[in-house]
Design a protein around this motif. Structure first.
Motif, PDB file in Angstrom:
ATOM      1  N   ALA A  28       1.071  -1.453  -0.233  1.00 20.13           N
ATOM      2  CA  ALA A  28      -0.434  -0.009   0.037  1.00 20.13           C
ATOM      3  C   ALA A  28       1.122   1.343  -0.167  1.00 20.13           C
ATOM      4  CB  ALA A  28      -0.571  -0.320   0.775  1.00 20.13           C
ATOM      5  N   GLU A  29       2.036   0.871   0.756  1.00 21.24           N
ATOM      6  CA  GLU A  29       2.684   2.916   1.069  1.00 21.24           C
ATOM      7  C   GLU A  29       3.409   2.990  -0.350  1.00 21.24           C
ATOM      8  OE1 GLU A  29       4.691   5.450   2.326  1.00 21.24           O
ATOM      9  OE2 GLU A  29       2.408   4.337   3.560  1.00 21.24           O
ATOM     10  N   LYS A  30       4.163   1.652  -0.871  1.00 22.26           N
ATOM     11  CA  LYS A  30       4.670   1.839  -2.726  1.00 22.26           C
ATOM     12  C   LYS A  30       3.362   2.731  -3.743  1.00 22.26           C
ATOM     13  CE  LYS A  30       8.579  -0.887  -2.721  1.00 22.26           C
ATOM     14  NZ  LYS A  30       9.031  -2.022  -3.249  1.00 22.26           N
ATOM     15  N   ASN A  31       2.583   1.761  -3.695  1.00 18.80           N
ATOM     16  CA  ASN A  31       1.417   2.128  -4.070  1.00 18.80           C
ATOM     17  C   ASN A  31       0.753   4.038  -4.408  1.00 18.80           C
ATOM     18  OD1 ASN A  31      -0.250   0.313  -6.531  1.00 18.80           O
ATOM     19  ND2 ASN A  31       0.414  -0.882  -4.634  1.00 18.80           N
ATOM     20  N   LYS A  32       0.877   4.208  -3.128  1.00 18.40           N
ATOM     21  CA  LYS A  32       0.788   5.571  -2.262  1.00 18.40           C
ATOM     22  C   LYS A  32       1.959   6.310  -3.113  1.00 18.40           C
ATOM     23  CE  LYS A  32      -0.226   7.821   1.830  1.00 18.40           C
ATOM     24  NZ  LYS A  32      -0.180   7.979   2.860  1.00 18.40           N
ATOM     25  N   MET A  33       2.829   6.017  -2.486  1.00 17.10           N
ATOM     26  CA  MET A  33       4.622   6.669  -3.176  1.00 17.10           C
ATOM     27  C   MET A  33       4.518   7.026  -4.644  1.00 17.10           C
ATOM     28  SD  MET A  33       7.095   5.314  -0.979  1.00 17.10           S
ATOM     29  CE  MET A  33       8.251   5.483  -2.141  1.00 17.10           C
ATOM     30  N   ALA A  34       3.624   6.262  -5.870  1.00 20.93           N
ATOM     31  CA  ALA A  34       3.557   5.865  -6.782  1.00 20.93           C
ATOM     32  C   ALA A  34       2.183   6.456  -7.344  1.00 20.93           C
ATOM     33  CB  ALA A  34       2.872   4.755  -8.096  1.00 20.93           C
ATOM     34  N   LYS A  35       1.065   6.482  -7.059  1.00 27.45           N
ATOM     35  CA  LYS A  35       0.153   7.701  -7.592  1.00 27.45           C
ATOM     36  C   LYS A  35       1.446   9.387  -7.409  1.00 27.45           C
ATOM     37  CE  LYS A  35      -3.682   9.473  -7.477  1.00 27.45           C
ATOM     38  NZ  LYS A  35      -3.816  10.626  -7.838  1.00 27.45           N
ATOM     39  N   LYS A  36       1.881   9.520  -6.435  1.00 26.16           N
ATOM     40  CA  LYS A  36       2.214  10.745  -6.191  1.00 26.16           C
ATOM     41  C   LYS A  36       2.691  10.940  -7.006  1.00 26.16           C
ATOM     42  CE  LYS A  36       4.003  13.168  -2.057  1.00 26.16           C
ATOM     43  NZ  LYS A  36       4.522  12.992  -0.905  1.00 26.16           N
ATOM     44  N   ARG A  37       3.664  10.187  -7.414  1.00 25.57           N
ATOM     45  CA  ARG A  37       4.791  10.548  -8.590  1.00 25.57           C
ATOM     46  C   ARG A  37       4.026  10.695  -9.533  1.00 25.57           C
ATOM     47  NH1 ARG A  37      10.597   7.418  -9.547  1.00 25.57           N
ATOM     48  NH2 ARG A  37      10.210   9.074 -11.375  1.00 25.57           N
ATOM     49  N   LEU A  38       3.250   9.834 -10.450  1.00 23.82           N
ATOM     50  CA  LEU A  38       1.807   9.753 -10.997  1.00 23.82           C
ATOM     51  C   LEU A  38       1.344  11.414 -11.492  1.00 23.82           C
ATOM     52  CD1 LEU A  38       0.691   6.442 -11.906  1.00 23.82           C
ATOM     53  CD2 LEU A  38       2.129   7.162 -13.335  1.00 23.82           C
ATOM     54  N   ASP A  39       1.241  11.485 -10.185  1.00 19.39           N
ATOM     55  CA  ASP A  39       0.433  12.896 -10.650  1.00 19.39           C
ATOM     56  C   ASP A  39       1.398  14.033 -10.463  1.00 19.39           C
ATOM     57  OD1 ASP A  39      -1.835  12.130  -9.847  1.00 19.39           O
ATOM     58  OD2 ASP A  39      -2.343  12.743  -7.831  1.00 19.39           O
ATOM     59  N   PHE A  40       2.709  13.534  -9.983  1.00 20.77           N
ATOM     60  CA  PHE A  40       3.590  14.715 -10.265  1.00 20.77           C
ATOM     61  C   PHE A  40       4.228  14.834 -11.378  1.00 20.77           C
ATOM     62  CE2 PHE A  40       7.998  16.170 -10.996  1.00 20.77           C
ATOM     63  CZ  PHE A  40       8.123  17.483 -10.033  1.00 20.77           C
TER      64      PHE A  40
END
Ligand SMILES: C[S@@+](CC[C@H](N)C(=O)[O-])C[C@H]1O[C@@H](n2cnc3c(N)ncnc32)[C@H](O)[C@@H]1O
Length: 341
Positions: free
Chosen positions: A19-31
């Protein structure tokens, strides 16, 4: 719930359940979407809600790739050459391929103009699209100095690239304009030797198939008979400037090489040049046209490679039988060069 991060723990790309990696990935995709759209090919931008981040080792911080369907492979955002996934990139790097004219391409050509069949030696826009998709990104510029009926220009239209070119024969030139009116101001009815004097600059990729020396003027009787019966051209033209009308091999080679050497200056740095050509036979001996041209051009360009195109649906003739060796040549060389400083 949507997975924003994929990795490759074994042989296949899999969704990551952390879950933590998915959250970080979502943030990078938004950026990425907000700040680095220019790095992202259109097909991903158009379906951004389906895009996930990917790193084979499962490291979100160092991930540089995105994907939609894992089966299609991932696109690396550091890709400088094209818009392909790693999977499609690798597929194209095979040093040979088999390609025969596609009925769908021929049908499209015939529907455009009945005279399109007149040209005696064309290649398929579908085949050229694969080269264009490897050597350029969408929106880039592509030059064909020997346009013929505009197969390269049609491939540019299909792949959203911008086509430029020259063609000597006015009949073929007019067919090109009918085929791709959007490139009218980029295509010139003139000798390819004039390219440095034309408004053609900043070219990202050059792909073409020049006359294979005066091979058409020496075609087999059978070829001529069949085409003449249908009232089709058996040569490109009677023009002196037509490279297909130069009987002297060395002179032909020199003029052809000079055209490609001149093109060097209209190319962007690191642009690739692909020349589709054959070794030819005349008077019982072989003239290594493809190899001679590659050697001459490698004084200026870096000779990178060859890719061999095979047409395996061509009927074989009993040349030489039963006295001597004479092959049926059913392969062409796609010589690959690059402008490197
Ligand atoms: C092998 S064909 C190219 C066919 C093209 N790839 C297509 O699919 O339609 C070579 C073309 O070069 C043209 N050509 C010959 N000499 C030329 C020259 N000096 N400058 C420009 N075009 C020339 C011929 O008229 C012919 O259409």
């Amino acid at each position: 719930m949507k997975c924003y991060f994929y990795h490759k723990p074994k042989r296949a790309i899999e969704p990551c359940t952390d879950a933590e990696k998915n959250k970080m990935a979502k943030k990078r995709l938004d950026f990425l979407f907000e700040n680095q759209k220019s790095l992202i090919p259109k097909r991903y931008l158009e379906q951004w809600d389906k895009v996930a981040l990917y790193n084979p080792k499962g490291n979100v911080e160092t991930a540089t790739a995105i994907l939609i369907n894992p089966e299609d492979g991932a696109y690396d955002l550091t890709n400088k050459i094209n818009d392909l996934t790693g999977k499609d990139w690798t597929k194209f790097t095979c040093s040979w391929f088999i390609f025969n004219a596609l009925p769908s391409d021929l049908k499209q050509e015939k529907e455009l103009d009945e005279h399109i069949e007149d040209h005696p030696a064309t290649f398929s826009p579908t085949m050229i699209s694969d080269f264009i998709k490897f050597f350029t990104k969408e929106g880039m510029t592509v030059l064909d100095p020997f346009c013929g009926i505009g197969s390269t220009m049609e491939a540019c239209r299909r792949t959203n690239r911008v086509g430029y070119g020259t063609e000597l024969n006015p009949k073929y030139y007019n067919l090109i304009l009918k085929r791709v009116p959007e490139f009218k101001s980029n295509i010139f009815n003139c000798d390819a030797a004039l390219i440095p004097t034309l408004p053609i600059k900043g070219i990202d990729f050059c792909i073409s198939s020049p006359p294979y020396w005066d091979i058409l003027n020496r075609s087999t009787h059978e070829f001529e008979k069949k085409r003449e019966a249908k009232n089709l051209d058996v040569k490109y033209s009677d023009e002196e400037l037509d490279l297909g009308n130069i009987p002297d091999y060395e002179l032909f080679l020199k003029k052809l090489a000079q055209i490609y050497l001149n093109i060097y200056d209209v190319l962007n740095d690191n642009a690739y040049v692909v020349i589709i050509i054959k070794n030819v036979k005349k008077g019982g001996r072989m003239y290594p046209l493809a190899w001679d041209l590659a050697r001459m051009l490698s004084n200026k360009y870096v000779l990178k490679d060859e890719k061999i195109w095979i047409q395996d649906k061509v009927g074989l003739s009993p040349y030489g039988y039963p006295f001597s060796w004479a092959s049926n040549i059913i392969h062409h060389y796609c010589i690959i060069l690059r402008k490197e400083k």
